[in-house]
Design a protein around this motif. Structure first.
Motif, PDB file in Angstrom:
ATOM      1  N   THR A  65      15.083 -26.987   5.338  1.00  0.00           N
ATOM      2  CA  THR A  65      16.033 -27.225   6.413  1.00  0.00           C
ATOM      3  C   THR A  65      15.560 -28.405   7.257  1.00  0.00           C
ATOM      4  N   LEU A  66      16.482 -29.293   7.570  1.00  0.00           N
ATOM      5  CA  LEU A  66      16.176 -30.501   8.342  1.00  0.00           C
ATOM      6  C   LEU A  66      17.125 -30.625   9.528  1.00  0.00           C
ATOM      7  N   PRO A  67      16.692 -31.309  10.596  1.00  0.00           N
ATOM      8  CA  PRO A  67      17.641 -31.661  11.651  1.00  0.00           C
ATOM      9  C   PRO A  67      18.747 -32.522  11.049  1.00  0.00           C
ATOM     10  N   VAL A  68      19.921 -32.463  11.625  1.00  0.00           N
ATOM     11  CA  VAL A  68      21.076 -33.137  11.036  1.00  0.00           C
ATOM     12  C   VAL A  68      20.830 -34.642  10.855  1.00  0.00           C
ATOM     13  N   ALA A  69      20.121 -35.306  11.779  1.00  0.00           N
ATOM     14  CA  ALA A  69      19.868 -36.748  11.638  1.00  0.00           C
ATOM     15  C   ALA A  69      19.002 -37.036  10.416  1.00  0.00           C
ATOM     16  N   ALA A  70      17.974 -36.230  10.186  1.00  0.00           N
ATOM     17  CA  ALA A  70      17.119 -36.415   9.010  1.00  0.00           C
ATOM     18  C   ALA A  70      17.892 -36.104   7.734  1.00  0.00           C
ATOM     19  N   ALA A  71      18.709 -35.059   7.779  1.00  0.00           N
ATOM     20  CA  ALA A  71      19.520 -34.706   6.610  1.00  0.00           C
ATOM     21  C   ALA A  71      20.507 -35.824   6.289  1.00  0.00           C
ATOM     22  N   ALA A  72      21.039 -36.471   7.318  1.00  0.00           N
ATOM     23  CA  ALA A  72      21.967 -37.578   7.093  1.00  0.00           C
ATOM     24  C   ALA A  72      21.262 -38.745   6.395  1.00  0.00           C
ATOM     25  N   LEU A  73      20.007 -39.010   6.756  1.00  0.00           N
ATOM     26  CA  LEU A  73      19.254 -40.072   6.097  1.00  0.00           C
ATOM     27  C   LEU A  73      18.993 -39.723   4.630  1.00  0.00           C
ATOM     28  N   VAL A  74      18.648 -38.466   4.363  1.00  0.00           N
ATOM     29  CA  VAL A  74      18.449 -38.012   2.985  1.00  0.00           C
ATOM     30  C   VAL A  74      19.758 -38.173   2.201  1.00  0.00           C
ATOM     31  N   HIS A  75      20.836 -37.776   2.828  1.00  0.00           N
ATOM     32  CA  HIS A  75      22.143 -37.849   2.187  1.00  0.00           C
ATOM     33  C   HIS A  75      22.545 -39.296   1.887  1.00  0.00           C
ATOM     34  N   LEU A  76      22.360 -40.179   2.865  1.00  0.00           N
ATOM     35  CA  LEU A  76      22.670 -41.582   2.646  1.00  0.00           C
ATOM     36  C   LEU A  76      21.821 -42.144   1.514  1.00  0.00           C
ATOM     37  N   THR A  77      20.552 -41.735   1.474  1.00  0.00           N
ATOM     38  CA  THR A  77      19.673 -42.169   0.389  1.00  0.00           C
ATOM     39  C   THR A  77      20.231 -41.737  -0.955  1.00  0.00           C
ATOM     40  N   GLU A  78      20.636 -40.477  -1.050  1.00  0.00           N
ATOM     41  CA  GLU A  78      21.214 -39.970  -2.302  1.00  0.00           C
ATOM     42  C   GLU A  78      22.426 -40.796  -2.722  1.00  0.00           C
ATOM     43  N   ILE A  79      23.332 -41.014  -1.790  1.00  0.00           N
ATOM     44  CA  ILE A  79      24.566 -41.730  -2.123  1.00  0.00           C
ATOM     45  C   ILE A  79      24.272 -43.170  -2.527  1.00  0.00           C
ATOM     46  N   LEU A  80      23.499 -43.869  -1.712  1.00  0.00           N
ATOM     47  CA  LEU A  80      23.262 -45.287  -1.962  1.00  0.00           C
ATOM     48  C   LEU A  80      22.400 -45.517  -3.201  1.00  0.00           C
ATOM     49  N   VAL A  81      21.365 -44.717  -3.377  1.00  0.00           N
ATOM     50  CA  VAL A  81      20.498 -44.897  -4.549  1.00  0.00           C
ATOM     51  C   VAL A  81      21.252 -44.579  -5.839  1.00  0.00           C
ATOM     52  N   HIS A  82      21.989 -43.480  -5.863  1.00  0.00           N
ATOM     53  CA  HIS A  82      22.709 -43.131  -7.092  1.00  0.00           C
ATOM     54  C   HIS A  82      23.869 -44.091  -7.363  1.00  0.00           C
ATOM     55  N   ALA A  83      24.534 -44.563  -6.320  1.00  0.00           N
ATOM     56  CA  ALA A  83      25.600 -45.553  -6.517  1.00  0.00           C
ATOM     57  C   ALA A  83      25.010 -46.848  -7.072  1.00  0.00           C
ATOM     58  N   THR A  84      23.835 -47.219  -6.570  1.00  0.00           N
ATOM     59  CA  THR A  84      23.177 -48.422  -7.067  1.00  0.00           C
ATOM     60  C   THR A  84      22.735 -48.240  -8.513  1.00  0.00           C
ATOM     61  N   ASP A  85      22.205 -47.052  -8.830  1.00  0.00           N
ATOM     62  CA  ASP A  85      21.876 -46.741 -10.227  1.00  0.00           C
ATOM     63  C   ASP A  85      23.087 -46.963 -11.126  1.00  0.00           C
ATOM     64  N   LEU A  86      24.216 -46.398 -10.713  1.00  0.00           N
ATOM     65  CA  LEU A  86      25.438 -46.527 -11.512  1.00  0.00           C
ATOM     66  C   LEU A  86      25.875 -47.988 -11.640  1.00  0.00           C
ATOM     67  N   ALA A  87      25.794 -48.727 -10.556  1.00  0.00           N
ATOM     68  CA  ALA A  87      26.192 -50.137 -10.600  1.00  0.00           C
ATOM     69  C   ALA A  87      25.314 -50.918 -11.579  1.00  0.00           C
ATOM     70  N   LEU A  88      24.020 -50.650 -11.551  1.00  0.00           N
ATOM     71  CA  LEU A  88      23.118 -51.389 -12.440  1.00  0.00           C
ATOM     72  C   LEU A  88      23.358 -51.053 -13.909  1.00  0.00           C
ATOM     73  N   VAL A  89      23.517 -49.770 -14.227  1.00  0.00           N
ATOM     74  CA  VAL A  89      23.683 -49.408 -15.634  1.00  0.00           C
ATOM     75  C   VAL A  89      25.037 -49.819 -16.186  1.00  0.00           C
ATOM     76  N   THR A  90      25.986 -50.100 -15.302  1.00  0.00           N
ATOM     77  CA  THR A  90      27.301 -50.534 -15.774  1.00  0.00           C
ATOM     78  C   THR A  90      27.507 -52.039 -15.590  1.00  0.00           C
ATOM     79  N   GLY A  91      26.411 -52.753 -15.250  1.00  0.00           N
ATOM     80  CA  GLY A  91      26.491 -54.203 -15.115  1.00  0.00           C
ATOM     81  C   GLY A  91      27.277 -54.676 -13.911  1.00  0.00           C
ATOM     82  N   GLN A  92      27.321 -53.878 -12.843  1.00  0.00           N
ATOM     83  CA  GLN A  92      28.101 -54.240 -11.658  1.00  0.00           C
ATOM     84  C   GLN A  92      27.205 -54.472 -10.442  1.00  0.00           C
TER      85      GLN A  92
END
Length: 148
Positions: A65-92
């Motif tokens: 369990t994390l304070p909401v601000a820390a959880a938001a940073l974790v969440h943003l990390t998940e979204i941005l890192v995985h979106a970047t992963d997808l962009a790289l593997v699809t040549g975008q």
């Protein structure tokens, strides 16, 4: 590869609302159904709605369990890192928001990120040239292999 982000958005959205944490096995379930666009729209809406919480709220994630601000940073990390992963593997690579990646990397470097450097989450930072685009430096920070 796109199944995990849908599961993650659903899980975090439900956790912020006081729901439940998905187990690692749940992440492999079919979260996309017959139409991945419909699934992503629904999970994105759940995710957006869930973040309207007081700053004093806490969020239960799969690892604790994390304070909401820390959880938001974790969440943003998940979204941005995985979106970047997808962009790289699809040549975008050109579609990645380098300003967002740079800002997140700055925030991550300012936190005690070593707490997340454990098996199953993130390993130690990989070497990456300082003049590489921000998205590549971000991925190296979370131990993505950029040579493949």
């Amino acid at each position: 590869m796109i199944r995990y982000p849908a599961a993650m958005l659903t899980s975090v959205g439900r956790n912020v609302e006081g729901g439940y944490a998905l187990s690692s096995g749940d992440m492999h379930d079919d979260w996309l159904g017959a139409d991945h666009r419909v699934a992503f729209a629904a999970t994105a809406e759940l995710d957006r709605a869930a973040w309207h919480q007081p700053a004093t709220a806490s969020v239960r994630l799969g690892f604790g369990t994390l304070p909401v601000a820390a959880a938001a940073l974790v969440h943003l990390t998940e979204i941005l890192v995985h979106a970047t992963d997808l962009a790289l593997v699809t040549g975008q690579d050109g579609r990645v928001d380098d300003a967002q990646c740079a800002a997140l990397l700055t925030d991550m470097r300012a936190t005690d990120f070593d707490a997340f450097r454990r098996p199953g989450m993130f390993g130690h930072e990989r070497p990456c040239p300082a003049d590489d685009p921000a998205h590549r430096r971000l991925l190296a920070f979370v131990r993505r292999d950029l040579t493949a």
